[in-house]
Enzyme design. Structure first.
Site, short mmCIF file in Angstrom:
data_model
loop_
_atom_site.label_atom_id
_atom_site.label_comp_id
_atom_site.label_asym_id
_atom_site.label_seq_id
_atom_site.Cartn_x
_atom_site.Cartn_y
_atom_site.Cartn_z
N TRP A 353 0.82 -1.21 0.00
CA TRP A 353 0.00 0.00 0.00
C TRP A 353 0.85 1.26 0.00
O TRP A 353 0.35 2.36 -0.24
CB TRP A 353 -0.94 0.02 1.21
N ASP A 354 2.15 1.11 0.22
CA ASP A 354 3.06 2.25 0.22
C ASP A 354 2.94 3.06 -1.08
O ASP A 354 3.08 4.28 -1.07
CB ASP A 354 4.51 1.78 0.32
N GLU A 482 1.33 -1.31 12.93
CA GLU A 482 1.40 -2.76 13.00
C GLU A 482 1.83 -3.27 14.38
O GLU A 482 1.96 -4.48 14.58
CB GLU A 482 2.33 -3.29 11.91
N LYS A 587 4.03 2.26 15.94
CA LYS A 587 5.09 2.07 14.94
C LYS A 587 5.17 3.25 13.98
O LYS A 587 6.25 3.69 13.61
CB LYS A 587 4.83 0.78 14.16
N GLN A 588 4.03 3.74 13.54
CA GLN A 588 3.97 4.84 12.58
C GLN A 588 2.61 5.52 12.69
O GLN A 588 1.73 5.05 13.40
CB GLN A 588 4.15 4.30 11.16
#
Length: 751
Positions: A353-354, A482, A587-588
């Site tokens: 999906w990046d 994640e 994580k992000q």
């Protein structure tokens, strides 16, 4: 953070060779031309630690993943890019002794990747007994002739006595992936002679295609051809000569690489290989190099970002753009952008999906619209696979894969594969992003409307209705963060589901009658979608005035990252997975990812409250994290944080921030520097068809400038200590907003 290269504006250079850093060097000096690529490993054999790797776009293999606890719906295989035939292999004998920098005595080592022209240069002086010899290597993968690899080696005798030099140049199919199961070899030789080799990927159990790859080598050299050796898996030619003191021998190796992706039969492939080899044989090295350099010059003319006063920032930006361009430039709609590109084996070289969330915004700004449209067409052409992915879960519509080569999900971690379904919303957002940026509705009203409709059908089946709450919910998901698996009502996922349904209904009002008939969305379906939109549950805490990442998140022991002992960072390399999942650490960007996507849809207070709450708990252990936080910080006028995150994203690999660049570069996060600069520092937005900017200059910089493609125009934006300047380089006049004030851009405008 580990820095092994010098800080220069256009080069990645070092004068040191440290065996313990060789894999880092190989990652950072990778080359590519969109069609193929390679790590910066040595031409010659190296007996020390190394990760040789050559990869060809679209050539992959289904790796075995079946395990004893297999469940219905699990993907049947894990797809992976495979190490191609080693076509750059060249070994060197000096007076009968083989060159090997793992064992030999050498000095004057230089390694340089020129970002301006995509040429890798290496040199050293080696001493073997009484012989002292200087080697100079040049290597490039042509962007003018995508099938062409070029190597040039100059060998100079620095010793007083005569030296015998032998060069054994090979095409070697005896290669494997370091991360392969069962120590597999993937290639079976189908044709081999003294200068060419054709190999086919071995048969697999999953009905996925077998690829054929052919290589043919041609040479220009001052040495004499003295031997040929055609084996079962390798073919080689030996060139020999004797050099007097200060005499130089030169050998050029030109290899044409073709695959069955472009040819229907082995005979056609070999014929094409011969024709291309003949074509380039008449050209000199300088002619081949000039054609390659001219295209690089055109690319940089349109896309270079200039930063004055901070060479580290400048190098990071250009290094990242170089990494993107060597991976993908939109020339082949069958290809996409793997998170490691052509620089390593991790993530299998597949599409994530990046691309939609991070690559699309950058390619929209630096290339012609067709490049991004090809990325959207890639997904459209894989709808059949997306149907299968949804059906595997017993659901309607289309579930686009988390990891894929052909549209079929091929990732083997359940919590990622079939819980991280926000990617369906990210793909829908990319369609919207392309449409609002380019103003081109031809995709969204045709192929795009089909993609949106099938995604919406998936969302409508994936939600469930909570009678107790009178709201629609989505349980059992993983958001972009994640470090939180199998959660209920991830705000990011729920928001994107709601938004996608809303956007699809809007587009369905605009499609042609024929397209509406083909889509066959009933009034009953539309009513159901509208009901979900009206009653979607979006977790929110009134006291904190934040959107809650998911149900139960606020029940955790909420502590900032500053509470973690430094020797336990990064936590993904020190903590158990169980401990990470129970922690509050992110994580992000998750909530903040959606707020970045729809940055104009939230109030300044909402953005501030959510950023101030979530960022202190974010460990940024995803390479994608820093860019989003930089833009959000810039929007909130947190200049120090915005610059800090820019530096992290721009130099993520150059400084090995996450201690994992040995595996390869983080190609899709190489978009981060441009995103942070253009959307962050320059405040670029497109809202209601109007391009706007709110620029500021970081205090540590003297100036920055970039060129941007927008709706048939090329615009140059410059920001210095005197203010901001906007120049229309080409195209019709354009009305824009600068700091909220309208201005017509028809020449140079200063604010």
């Amino acid at each position: 953070m580990k820095r092994i290269f010098e800080v220069q504006p256009w080069n990645v250079s070092t004068h040191e060779f440290k065996p313990e850093d060789k894999r880092l060097q190989e990652s950072m000096t990778s080359l590519g031309n969109g069609y193929m690529g390679m790590r910066g490993f040595f031409d010659e054999d190296y007996s020390g630690d190394s990760l040789p790797g050559i990869y060809i776009g679209g050539v992959w293999y289904p790796d075995k993943t079946r395990v004893g606890w297999w469940k219905n719906g699990y993907p049947k295989y894990f797809g992976k890019v495979i190490n191609a035939v080693n076509f750059i292999k060249m070994n060197f004998m000096i007076n009968g002794s083989k060159l090997d920098l793992a064992n030999d005595e050498f000095t004057d080592f230089d390694l340089d990747l020129n970002l301006k022209n995509g040429v890798l240069v290496r040199s050293f002086v080696v001493t073997k007994g009484a012989a002292k010899v200087q080697f100079n290597f040049e290597r490039f993968l042509s962007v003018a002739q995508k099938e062409l690899s070029v190597q040039k080696v100059d060998i100079k005798n620095l010793s007083d006595a005569e030296v015998k030099i032998e060069v054994i140049s090979a095409l070697d199919s005896n290669v494997k992936n370091e991360d392969a199961n069962y120590d597999e070899h993937f290639w079976e030789v189908r044709h081999i002679d003294e200068d060419s080799l054709v190999a086919e990927t071995k048969a697999n159990d999953f009905g996925t295609p077998r690829f054929t790859s052919g290589m043919q080598a041609g040479y220009v050299t001052s040495l004499e051809k003295t031997d040929e050796n055609v084996g079962d898996t390798e073919t080689s030619i030996t060139f020999s000569g004797k050099l007097n003191k200060d005499e130089v021998a030169t050998i050029e190796k030109r290899v044409i690489v073709v695959t069955s992706r472009d040819y229907d039969s082995q005979d056609e492939l070999i014929s094409a290989m011969n024709d291309l080899s003949a074509k380039i044989s008449s050209q000199s090295y300088d002619e081949l190099l000039t054609a390659h350099e001219n295209i690089w010059a055109e690319r940089w003319e349109q896309s270079d970002v200039k930063i004055e006063g901070d060479t580290e920032a400048q190098q990071g930006m250009r290094f990242n753009l170089f990494g993107l361009f060597t991976t993908y430039y939109g020339d082949d709609a069958r290809l996409n952008i793997g998170p490691k590109g052509f620089t390593g084996e991790k993530y299998g070289g597949a599409t994530y999906w990046d691309t939609e969330a991070f690559a699309v915004p950058v390619y929209l700004g630096i290339t012609k619209p067709e490049v991004t449209r090809n990325l959207l067409m890639y997904r459209y052409k894989q709808l059949d696979g997306a149907y299968i992915n949804a059906q595997e879960q017993g659901l309607k519509g289309a579930l686009f894969p988390m990891v894929t080569f052909n549209g079929i999900e091929c990732h083997n971690e359940w919590e990622i594969t079939f819980e991280e379904i926000h990617r369906n919303g990210d793909i829908a957002f990319a369609i919207y992003n392309y449409t609002r940026y380019t103003g081109d509705k031809s995709y969204v009203l045709n192929e795009g409307s089909k993609v949106l409709t099938e995604i919406s059908r998936f969302w409508a089946d994936r939600v469930h209705f909570s009678k107790r709450n009178n709201q629609y919910m989505i349980h059992g998901v993983t958001g972009p963060d994640e470090y939180e698996n199998n959660v209920d009502n991830n705000w990011n996922t729920n928001y994107l589901a709601q938004w996608t349904l809303k956007y699809t209904l809007e587009i369905l009002k605009e499609v042609s009658a024929d397209q509406a008939k083909a889509l066959n969305v009933s009034d009953e379906e539309k009513a159901k979608w509208q009901d979900i939109i009206d009653k979607m549950y979006l977790p929110y805490d009134k006291d904190l005035d934040i959107f809650v990442q998911h149900d139960g998140f606020l029940d955790k022991d909420l502590e900032p990252v500053s509470a973690i002992p430094k020797d336990q960072l990064p936590i993904n390399q020190h903590w158990s997975w169980d401990k990470i999942l129970r922690s509050p650490y992110i994580k992000q960007g998750d909530v903040l990812q959606v707020m970045y996507d729809f940055i104009d849809e939230f109030t300044p207070e909402q953005k501030k409250h959510n950023f101030d709450f979530y960022e202190p708990m974010t460990v940024h252990e995803s390479s994608l994290s820093a860019a989003i936080h930089s833009v959000m910080a810039a929007d909130l006028h947190y200049e120090k944080k915005a610059v800090e995150f820019y530096e992290r994203t721009a130099r993520l690999d150059l400084d090995n921030y996450n201690n994992d660049t040995v595996d390869g570069l983080h190609i899709t996060s190489m978009t981060g520097g441009w995103i942070a600069m253009v959307q962050g520092f320059a405040g670029m937005r497109v809202h209601n068809d109007t391009l706007s900017y709110k620029p500021f200059l970081p205090k540590k910089w003297d100036s920055y400038s970039f060129r941007q493609v927008f709706r048939g125009r090329v615009i140059e934006v410059s920001v210095d200590k005197q203010g901001s300047h906007f120049e229309l380089i080409s195209g019709d006049p354009l009305d824009i907003l600068v700091d909220g004030k309208p201005t017509t851009l028809d020449s140079l405008q200063t604010n």
